[in-house]
Structures are given as C-alpha cells and as structure tokens.
Enzyme design. Structure first.
Site, PDB file in Angstrom:
ATOM      1  N   PHE A  86     -19.103   2.541   6.846  1.00  9.22           N
ATOM      2  CA  PHE A  86     -18.058   3.528   7.121  1.00  9.22           C
ATOM      3  C   PHE A  86     -16.880   3.212   6.208  1.00  9.22           C
ATOM      4  CE2 PHE A  86     -14.280   5.293   8.963  1.00  9.22           C
ATOM      5  CZ  PHE A  86     -14.682   6.534   9.426  1.00  9.22           C
ATOM      6  N   ASP A 142     -14.126  -3.429   1.063  1.00 14.01           N
ATOM      7  CA  ASP A 142     -13.366  -2.629   2.027  1.00 14.01           C
ATOM      8  C   ASP A 142     -12.989  -3.517   3.205  1.00 14.01           C
ATOM      9  OD1 ASP A 142     -12.492  -0.963   4.067  1.00 14.01           O
ATOM     10  OD2 ASP A 142     -14.028   0.558   3.743  1.00 14.01           O
ATOM     11  N   LYS A 163      -5.097  -0.378   8.683  1.00 19.88           N
ATOM     12  CA  LYS A 163      -5.129  -0.807  10.082  1.00 19.88           C
ATOM     13  C   LYS A 163      -4.106  -1.900  10.390  1.00 19.88           C
ATOM     14  CE  LYS A 163      -9.774   0.840  11.187  1.00 19.88           C
ATOM     15  NZ  LYS A 163      -9.430   1.836  12.211  1.00 19.88           N
ATOM     16  N   THR A 191       2.571  12.093  -2.812  1.00 23.97           N
ATOM     17  CA  THR A 191       4.004  12.211  -2.532  1.00 23.97           C
ATOM     18  C   THR A 191       4.596  10.910  -2.026  1.00 23.97           C
ATOM     19  OG1 THR A 191       3.810  14.578  -2.045  1.00 23.97           O
ATOM     20  CG2 THR A 191       5.743  13.431  -1.168  1.00 23.97           C
TER      21      THR A 191
END
Length: 500
Positions: free
Chosen positions: A217, A326, A357, A381
């Site tokens: 994931f 990751d 997280k 942004t």
C-alpha cells in the site's frame, strides 16, 4: 528469519516460562504503574456501546453530505489525552491504533499544547505560506531542528509534502526525472520532448515504470494506486498503468521452525523481481525504480528478513533502478529505531525515502543526484506546512529526551511476549504473532472473526485496527508503556476466554 529475530527469541523463551500457561494467570495490573494524570488516564471508561447515540446521530448527518460508511464513531479530542481516545458519548478507550499510526506522542501532549499557546508561534499556525515561493524566515532553521535532525543515512536532500500519497507520488516523479536525466546526459530538453510531453506522448513522456509488490500500500493517487495492491475496493473502476508487480514473501511461523522454507520463499521473490526488471526492459517499459515498505502494513503486516531487503537493494544497484523505501507507516520510532530500514544494517539503505503519519507532515528525503534540475518540477502550492515542522521539532525533542525509541522496543517486547502467551492459550483464534517494537500483529481464522474481535475490544475500551484479510495490527503511540501493554493483555485475555 533475521527480520524478526525478536519474535523467535521470545517464542523460545516463552516455552520455558510455564507460569504464563497457568489458568487464571494475569499480567501485572495497570494500577501498579505511575500515571501522569495531567496527560494520561488510568484506564478505559465505557458508558455506552460504540458507536453511541450521539455518534450515530452525527454519522447520519455526515452521511447526508458524503459517504460516511467508513466512520467508526465521532471523537471528543478536547478530552482525549495520552494513550486514550474519548468519543462524543463519553467513552474512553485505550487507543492502540492511534489514528492509523499517525499520533506520535499521544493526544494533547502538554509540551505541544504549550507550544501552540506561545505568542511567537501564532503567525506560524494562522499564516500558511506557499513554501515553494514565499517561505518564512525560520523555515530552514525549523527543517534543521526537525526533519533534517533525523535524516536517514546518505540522504541530505529534503522536500516536504502534505501526506503520504503525495510524498510517494512526487518521489516517483523525482525518480523518473533522475532516470531520464541519466539517459539524456548533459543535453538540454529537445524540441520534440517539449512538444510531445504536452500531449502525453513519448519521448517527452517516457514509458518508465515503478516495480512494486503484491500486498503493498503506497497511497491512492494515480501513480501511487498503480503500486498499491492490498484491497480491490481501493482500485476498482480506476484506470492504471502496466507496471511490474512482484510477489512479497509470505513467511511461515514460528520462524525457527521454517528457516529453510522461508529462505526459499524469499529467494523465489527476489528471483521474480529480477525477471520482471528484465521482462519490462524488453517491453520498453523500463523499471526506473523499486518501491517497498519495510513491513507491508495495510496489506497484512507482512514481514521479510533483513537479508531479503539487503539483497533487494543489491538488485536495484545491479539494474540501475532507484530504490525507494516507503516509511510512511513504519517511520517515526514504533519499531524501536527511528526508521524501520535501520534494522537492515546498511550504510546505503536507499536512494529515496518517503515519510508521513507520525512525522506530522509528509515528504521525502533523497540523495543529491536526485535533486530536480529546474524549479517547479517538484512543486505544489503548500509543499507541506511550517506549523507541522514546528510541532515535529518538539516531538523529536521529546522522543530523544524521554528515550522513547528504547521505550518502544521494551514495551513492544512486553506486548509481543503477551501475544505469544495468548497464542499458546488460544491457538484457535490467534496465529502468526509477529512484530518489531510495538509494531505488532497477529492473524485470526478469518475476516469475520477478526472484525468481531475488534468490535468486542472496542466496546471493552480498547481500539485496535485490522489489516490484510484477517490480521489485527497494533499501532500505539510512542508513549505506550509496559503497563498499557499489561492492561490491554488482561482485557483481551478475558475477551478470548469468553469468545464464542
């Protein structure tokens, strides 16, 4: 296997610890622990079933304006403290899921409350700048105090983002640009490249790929979703890319009983990785990078040995692929080291590493050679949020001052030992106990039993999370102590004893 030797050692020592098998044996009471009443509660307090009446009413209201079927209950964050989450019906639960592993040092930590209240920090919280063009004066200073103070080995470059998905998405872009730059050499963009990229065609948009693993994931944006393979509901109906997907090892437990089988399983997966890299090169879909989680989390808390990851890193070098780790869920200290990949013992563990997280903000570290060669190539942004860097700097101070990495390792050992005890007493409900630090999990017989156990635990005052098809995962905060582990184990032991 080397990746979870702690599980093996605990299993071996457990066999000699017969007192754990004595009927009626209890873990030491949480009452024996010293509780900071200003920060942590002394235990769960349940007033209604969960979700309670107020939560159910709010869920109805929310469902009018969006699909609210995923909502468990509504929370009272003003009353939540330390390891305890309070809902809008006044139920107080020991939270071992911590907002899908994203609360680093507990709810409403006094040091963070104080930080927010300081007048000199007001402007940081109310003025969110476009960091790529108009950063505040103290931006570099706060990055040095926070993220750069825990930078992984070999990665001096840093880009902040808002979440895990955009961190991985932009890491992919960084890898693709790096790979194309290697092929192009010192030449400038060609006229053909500049024109064809505007219509999504080669050579301006080269047909590169990222190799990922089944069960992974990495997020839900378009690029990330192409590397996410944990649940069909995340992917169904959404167009995707033809990128290679390798098998991730499925280890057998207890590890010490399946050493040869697990070594063969990891070798099979590594061989498939190499085969896919070669296959996709022949298909003109060159593998520019490999992405992997140190522990597959959403996909079922799937572990592999440290040796597996070391060999995977070697494969990436051999074939000239970037190696992306990751650490969105595994990073931040819960495995007993700040980054889970530190367990591999490599001086050059990765080319790029993403985080989010527990780190309060998203982003990625990378090596110098992956630095974009022009402005606006990796851009949005906000590019993160300076207020999160401010909070993270204090979180890291607390982690170091209170030695919370050692705490995660010790409390995790208590938790894992207790889970092995429960597995021995209730093998019909618990199997494949595994973990590193407090990053623990176990399997249940099926999804139905898993979901029922989570629901019962919630109504007994304990928040747990599911993952994969039938696993229960533990994601407590870094201030989860030994006595919290004993408290949970007592409650869950009673649940299993009565489970029908």
């Amino acid at each position: 296997m080397a990746s979870v030797l702690l599980t093996r050692r605990l299993a071996c020592s457990f066999r000699h610890n017969h007192r754990l098998l004595v009927p009626g044996w209890r873990h030491i009471s949480q009452a024996a622990a010293k509780v900071d009443v200003e920060f942590d509660y002394d235990g769960p307090l349940m007033k209604t079933e969960v979700p309670g009446p107020r939560s159910r009413e709010l869920m109805k209201q929310l469902n009018i304006i969006q699909n609210a079927e995923a909502v468990h209950f509504f929370c009272n964050y003003e009353e939540s403290r330390g390891n305890y989450l309070v809902d809008v019906d006044g139920n107080r639960m020991l939270d071992l899921y911590s907002q899908i592993s994203s609360i680093p040092i507990g709810y409403s930590h006094p040091a963070l409350v104080k930080l927010v209240q300081q007048p000199q920090n007001v402007s940081t919280f109310i003025n969110r700048p476009a960091l790529g063009i108009l950063p505040p004066e103290n931006f570099v200073e706060k990055l040095r105090e926070s993220l750069l103070s825990v930078a992984p080995k070999g990665m001096s470059q840093l880009i902040t983002m808002a979440c895990g998905s955009c961190s991985n998405e932009n890491a992919f872009k960084t890898i693709f640009m790096w790979y194309r730059s290697k092929e192009r050499g010192q030449s400038a963009f060609s006229k053909e490249e500049l024109e064809t990229c505007m219509i999504n065609q080669a050579p301006g948009c080269p047909d590169y790929s990222i190799l990922s693993f089944m069960g992974a994931f990495h997020g839900r944006t378009m690029g990330c979703l192409a590397t996410t393979h944990s649940k069909a509901i995340h992917k169904i109906d959404i167009p995707s890319f033809d990128w290679p997907i390798a098998p991730f090892p499925r280890l057998k437990y207890p590890l010490e009983e399946f050493v040869k089988e697990n070594q063969q399983e990891e070798a099979r997966c590594l061989e498939e990785v190499e085969d896919l890299i070669v296959k996709y090169r022949k298909k003109k879909k060159t593998v520019a990078g490999i992405i992997v989680e140190p522990i597959q989390s959403e996909g079922g808390d799937n572990h592999a040995s440290d040796d597996f990851f070391r060999k995977l890193r070697d494969i990436s070098r051999k074939h000239g692929c970037a190696f992306l780790v990751d650490e969105v869920q595994t990073g931040g200290g819960s495995t007993g080291k700040f980054w889970a990949h530190e367990h591999w013992g490599l001086d050059d563990p990765a080319d790029v590493m993403t985080f989010s997280k527990k780190m309060m903000t998203g982003g990625f570290f990378h090596k110098e050679e992956f630095r974009p060669n022009a402005p606006y190539r990796i851009f949005n942004t906000w590019l993160g949020d300076p207020s999160k860097n401010l909070l993270l700097a204090e979180v890291i101070n607390i982690i170091k001052r209170e030695d919370l990495l050692s705490n995660a390792a010790h409390a995790g050992k208590v938790l894992l030992t207790g889970l092995l005890d429960l597995q021995a007493r209730y093998p019909q409900f618990i199997s494949r106990v595994r973990g590193r630090g407090t990053f623990c999990s176990f399997d249940t017989p099926d999804e139905s039993i898993r979901n029922k156990l989570i629901s019962i635990a919630r109504n007994k005052g304990v928040m747990l999370g599911g993952c994969g098809d039938k696993s229960i995962r533990f994601r407590p905060t870094l201030v989860f102590r030994d006595h919290h582990a004993h408290l949970f184990l007592n409650i869950f032991s009673d649940i299993l004893a009565d489970f029908k």
